[in-house]
Design a protein around this motif. Structure first.
Motif, PDB file in Angstrom:
ATOM      1  N   LEU A 174       0.838  -1.196   0.000  1.00 57.99           N
ATOM      2  CA  LEU A 174       0.000   0.000   0.000  1.00 57.99           C
ATOM      3  C   LEU A 174       0.873   1.245   0.000  1.00 57.99           C
ATOM      4  CD1 LEU A 174      -2.650  -1.125   2.667  1.00 57.99           C
ATOM      5  CD2 LEU A 174      -2.776  -1.350   0.163  1.00 57.99           C
ATOM      6  N   GLU A 175       0.495   2.215  -0.839  1.00 56.96           N
ATOM      7  CA  GLU A 175       1.236   3.465  -0.998  1.00 56.96           C
ATOM      8  C   GLU A 175       0.386   4.617  -0.470  1.00 56.96           C
ATOM      9  OE1 GLU A 175       3.233   6.058  -4.665  1.00 56.96           O
ATOM     10  OE2 GLU A 175       1.688   4.549  -5.085  1.00 56.96           O
ATOM     11  N   SER A 176       0.944   5.416   0.426  1.00 53.75           N
ATOM     12  CA  SER A 176       0.133   6.384   1.170  1.00 53.75           C
ATOM     13  C   SER A 176      -0.542   7.422   0.286  1.00 53.75           C
ATOM     14  CB  SER A 176       0.985   7.086   2.220  1.00 53.75           C
ATOM     15  OG  SER A 176       2.012   7.857   1.630  1.00 53.75           O
ATOM     16  N   VAL A 177       0.170   7.994  -0.678  1.00 53.27           N
ATOM     17  CA  VAL A 177      -0.419   9.017  -1.542  1.00 53.27           C
ATOM     18  C   VAL A 177       0.524   9.260  -2.716  1.00 53.27           C
ATOM     19  CG1 VAL A 177       0.605  10.947  -0.231  1.00 53.27           C
ATOM     20  CG2 VAL A 177      -1.450  11.341  -1.625  1.00 53.27           C
ATOM     21  N   ASN A 178      -0.060   9.522  -3.864  1.00 48.10           N
ATOM     22  CA  ASN A 178       0.720   9.792  -5.071  1.00 48.10           C
ATOM     23  C   ASN A 178       1.098  11.270  -5.159  1.00 48.10           C
ATOM     24  OD1 ASN A 178       1.552   9.291  -8.012  1.00 48.10           O
ATOM     25  ND2 ASN A 178      -0.004  10.894  -8.241  1.00 48.10           N
ATOM     26  N   GLU A 179       2.358  11.526  -5.470  1.00 51.76           N
ATOM     27  CA  GLU A 179       2.864  12.877  -5.737  1.00 51.76           C
ATOM     28  C   GLU A 179       2.256  13.926  -4.803  1.00 51.76           C
ATOM     29  OE1 GLU A 179       2.495  13.562  -9.966  1.00 51.76           O
ATOM     30  OE2 GLU A 179       3.999  12.020 -10.420  1.00 51.76           O
ATOM     31  N   PRO A 180       2.483  13.789  -3.503  1.00 54.54           N
ATOM     32  CA  PRO A 180       1.888  14.718  -2.534  1.00 54.54           C
ATOM     33  C   PRO A 180       2.338  16.153  -2.767  1.00 54.54           C
ATOM     34  CG  PRO A 180       3.604  13.364  -1.534  1.00 54.54           C
ATOM     35  CD  PRO A 180       3.342  12.779  -2.868  1.00 54.54           C
ATOM     36  N   LEU A 214       4.621  -1.127   3.326  1.00 55.87           N
ATOM     37  CA  LEU A 214       3.984   0.169   3.106  1.00 55.87           C
ATOM     38  C   LEU A 214       4.962   1.081   2.381  1.00 55.87           C
ATOM     39  CD1 LEU A 214       2.242   0.708   6.570  1.00 55.87           C
ATOM     40  CD2 LEU A 214       1.362  -0.460   4.526  1.00 55.87           C
ATOM     41  N   VAL A 215       4.438   1.828   1.422  1.00 58.85           N
ATOM     42  CA  VAL A 215       5.261   2.675   0.564  1.00 58.85           C
ATOM     43  C   VAL A 215       5.005   4.135   0.919  1.00 58.85           C
ATOM     44  CG1 VAL A 215       5.813   3.302  -1.820  1.00 58.85           C
ATOM     45  CG2 VAL A 215       5.114   0.953  -1.272  1.00 58.85           C
ATOM     46  N   LEU A 216       6.072   4.859   1.244  1.00 58.42           N
ATOM     47  CA  LEU A 216       5.963   6.263   1.621  1.00 58.42           C
ATOM     48  C   LEU A 216       6.703   7.125   0.600  1.00 58.42           C
ATOM     49  CD1 LEU A 216       6.637   6.091   5.476  1.00 58.42           C
ATOM     50  CD2 LEU A 216       4.488   5.733   4.243  1.00 58.42           C
ATOM     51  N   PRO A 217       6.051   8.183   0.083  1.00 61.17           N
ATOM     52  CA  PRO A 217       6.687   9.039  -0.925  1.00 61.17           C
ATOM     53  C   PRO A 217       7.374  10.245  -0.306  1.00 61.17           C
ATOM     54  CG  PRO A 217       4.390   9.637  -0.719  1.00 61.17           C
ATOM     55  CD  PRO A 217       4.636   8.517   0.278  1.00 61.17           C
ATOM     56  N   THR A 218       8.284  10.813  -1.062  1.00 59.71           N
ATOM     57  CA  THR A 218       8.805  12.138  -0.763  1.00 59.71           C
ATOM     58  C   THR A 218       7.786  13.184  -1.217  1.00 59.71           C
ATOM     59  OG1 THR A 218       9.858  12.255  -2.926  1.00 59.71           O
ATOM     60  CG2 THR A 218      11.195  11.415  -1.103  1.00 59.71           C
ATOM     61  N   LEU A 219       7.992  14.419  -0.814  1.00 58.32           N
ATOM     62  CA  LEU A 219       7.159  15.514  -1.313  1.00 58.32           C
ATOM     63  C   LEU A 219       7.311  15.599  -2.829  1.00 58.32           C
ATOM     64  CD1 LEU A 219       5.300  17.818  -0.270  1.00 58.32           C
ATOM     65  CD2 LEU A 219       7.308  19.312  -0.382  1.00 58.32           C
TER      66      LEU A 219
END
Length: 564
Positions: A174-180, A214-219
């Motif tokens: 699961l990835e928290s959010v795309n291209e935050p 769990l997948v966390l993106p950079t800003l």
């Protein structure tokens, strides 16, 4: 900080064994199976290579077909699996399928449809990455001014999605959010808050989610060092070994969209790619934090894949794949339908996919260009092309099924390949302009390099009239191909969009139409041209020819003349 990042090097916790009778994501009973035990790093390695189901569940219209792609079927996923992909990212835009506050209930039918497709993909053996997608710019970005509402709505999505997939295979990540992104505020702190809330909610549902990757993106999913450092701080605070970092990469921007003279995959564009991999590897992989590049490609592909010249794009993907292997990073090709034809089940550009898929395994030799221009109106001379060996060895040249002769047809000295005048004369003796032959340069590994021999003469442009809504320069291309265009005023100032550079954006400000024999200047170009001020255009062609033209806008009327 709760602990040293050095401890990530020793990640040894493994995903839980799934034994006995399990449930697929769609809720159907699965056959007894034992999932392989993998560390997070091993799982990410098993995800390579990956593919995005773009412009489907991330569409912001009524359903998954609203952006032009067909409904997903098991056969489509089978077809993608057959291409060699091991993971699939399923972007999902949830917002238009949510009910009102305070529950923000997701439409049950929509959630069931997502579960169905996820289940098919897992049954196919894929790793699956599921996320919150275009919600990031539709409403999550208003978090600085509407913090509590956005957070409640975001939390409601993950509460429901995490519960729905609680018992899914550990191959679902699961990835928290795309291209935050955020409209103001402390963006780094806001993203950390979302990532932390996502982590708390998913882990709190228990079951398979207790250890799920769990997948966390950079800003912005940017690889800029400041954003990598901020995400590192979140990883340290969460103190959870089952986390993956993600960034996106669409190349050096001028090259990626063909603007500001960036029409070649030159040293600057190459270094930009190398630096991205170095930063992500140093910041994460070297510290035991796995990395998935959740999207990659070239931004010009959003219009069509011809925005960047074929050979230049092939060199980009060759180096990208080589670096991904060297840096132990998983990659997921962004495909919104422009690459794999989901109806016909074939690649729209087989040569491009051959280069991409070869890069998953090995390097390929390339060359400074994939075009050799032979002027029809002048004596033919030998031409030399620089080879990019890329750790391979050059072996030979073929024309169709015929292996050409070293000496009479070509010579090689180090990385310099010279095609003899005799060979080029034979290849271009037939009348007409354009590609007269396609040579195949062969190397010890990887895919061959296609080298087109093009018969040409200097392009010719003629005067024309039109409007700002519809203007095209009549052009006899004479076998040549347009690379870029500059636009300047008499005082040397830059005309048209992107006023910081004389070089305009391919397809956005201008576009060649070889079949029609024109170069179109777009309404967007004239919208930023000063009324009554003559603009000098220079058309740069791949042969090296430069042709000059002048346009003058008067209200909505446009006049084009030959430059004096």
């Amino acid at each position: 900080m709760s602990r040293s990042l050095g401890r990530w090097r020793g990640v040894g916790l493994v995903l839980a064994l799934i034994t006995g009778i399990g449930l697929t994501a769609g809720g159907a009973q699965a056959a007894p199976a034992r999932e392989p035990v993998r560390t997070p790093a091993q799982a990410v390695a098993a995800m390579q290579p990956g593919w995005n189901l773009g412009n489907t569940f991330d569409s912001t219209g009524a359903d998954e077909t609203s952006w032009g792609n067909p409904r997903v079927t098991p056969e489509l996923l089978d077809g993608i699996r057959a291409q060699g992909f091991k993971s699939i990212r399923i972007p999902v835009t949830w917002g238009q399928h949510q009910g009102p506050a305070p529950d923000y209930t997701i439409d049950p039918a929509y959630l069931e449809r997502v579960k169905e497709v996820v289940g098919w993909a897992l049954d196919d053996g894929f790793y699956v990455m599921l996320n919150i997608h275009h919600d990031s710019w539709q409403w999550i970005n208003s978090m600085p001014s509407d913090h509590d509402t956005v957070l409640a709505r975001y939390n409601a999505i993950w509460t429901q999605v995490a519960a729905a997939f609680r018992d899914a295979s550990p191959r679902l990540v699961l990835e928290s959010v795309n291209e935050p992104q955020f409209n103001g505020g402390d963006a780094a702190a806001l993203l950390a808050e979302l990532n932390t809330s996502f982590h708390r909610i998913v882990r709190g549902t228990g079951g398979g989610n207790a250890t799920r990757l769990l997948v966390l993106p950079t800003l912005h999913t940017s690889s800029d060092q400041v954003h990598l450092d901020n995400l590192t701080a979140t990883f340290t605070a969460l103190n959870d070994p089952n986390l993956i970092a993600t960034v996106h990469f669409y190349g050096y921007w001028p090259f990626s969209v063909n603007v500001a003279g960036g029409y070649r995959f030159d040293a600057t564009a190459q270094q930009d790619l190398l630096d991205m991999f170095t930063r992500t590897h140093t910041s994460f992989v070297a510290k035991g934090i796995p990395v998935v590049i959740g999207e990659y490609g070239l931004l010009g592909f959003d219009r069509h894949t011809g925005t960047i010249e074929q050979g230049e794009k092939l060199k980009f993907f060759e180096l990208f794949g080589a670096q991904a292997r060297a840096r132990n990073v998983a990659t997921m090709l962004w495909d919104n339908g422009q690459h794999f034809d989901r109806t016909a089940g074939v690649w729209r550009d087989p040569e491009l996919f051959a280069q991409i898929s070869s890069s998953w395994r090995t390097r390929s030799g390339t060359a400074a260009s994939d075009l050799v221009f032979v002027r029809r109106s002048a004596p033919v001379t030998a031409q030399t092309i620089t080879l990019n060996l890329n750790t391979t060895g050059f072996t030979h040249v073929r024309l169709g099924n015929v292996t050409l002769r070293r000496g009479p047809d070509y010579t090689v000295s180090g990385d310099q390949l010279t095609l003899t005048a005799g060979l080029l004369s034979r290849l271009t003796k037939t009348a007409g302009y354009g590609v007269r032959a396609s040579l195949s340069l062969r190397f010890s590994r990887g895919v061959p390099w296609r080298l087109d021999v093009v018969s040409y003469d200097t392009p010719v442009v003629t005067a024309a009239t039109g409007t700002t809504a519809s203007f095209a320069v009549p052009t006899a291309f004479n076998g040549d191909r347009l690379a870029t265009m500059t636009a300047t005023y008499a005082d040397g100032g830059n005309a048209g969009p992107h006023g910081w550079t004389p070089y305009k954006e391919f397809d956005r400000a201008f576009a060649p139409d070889y079949a029609a024999g024109t170069i179109k200047l777009t309404p967007e170009f004239f919208a930023e041209v000063t009324d009554g001020a003559p603009v000098t255009l220079k058309f740069y062609f791949w042969s090296g020819e430069i042709v000059t033209y002048q346009v003058t806008r008067s209200g909505t009327e446009v006049t084009g003349t030959l430059a004096g």
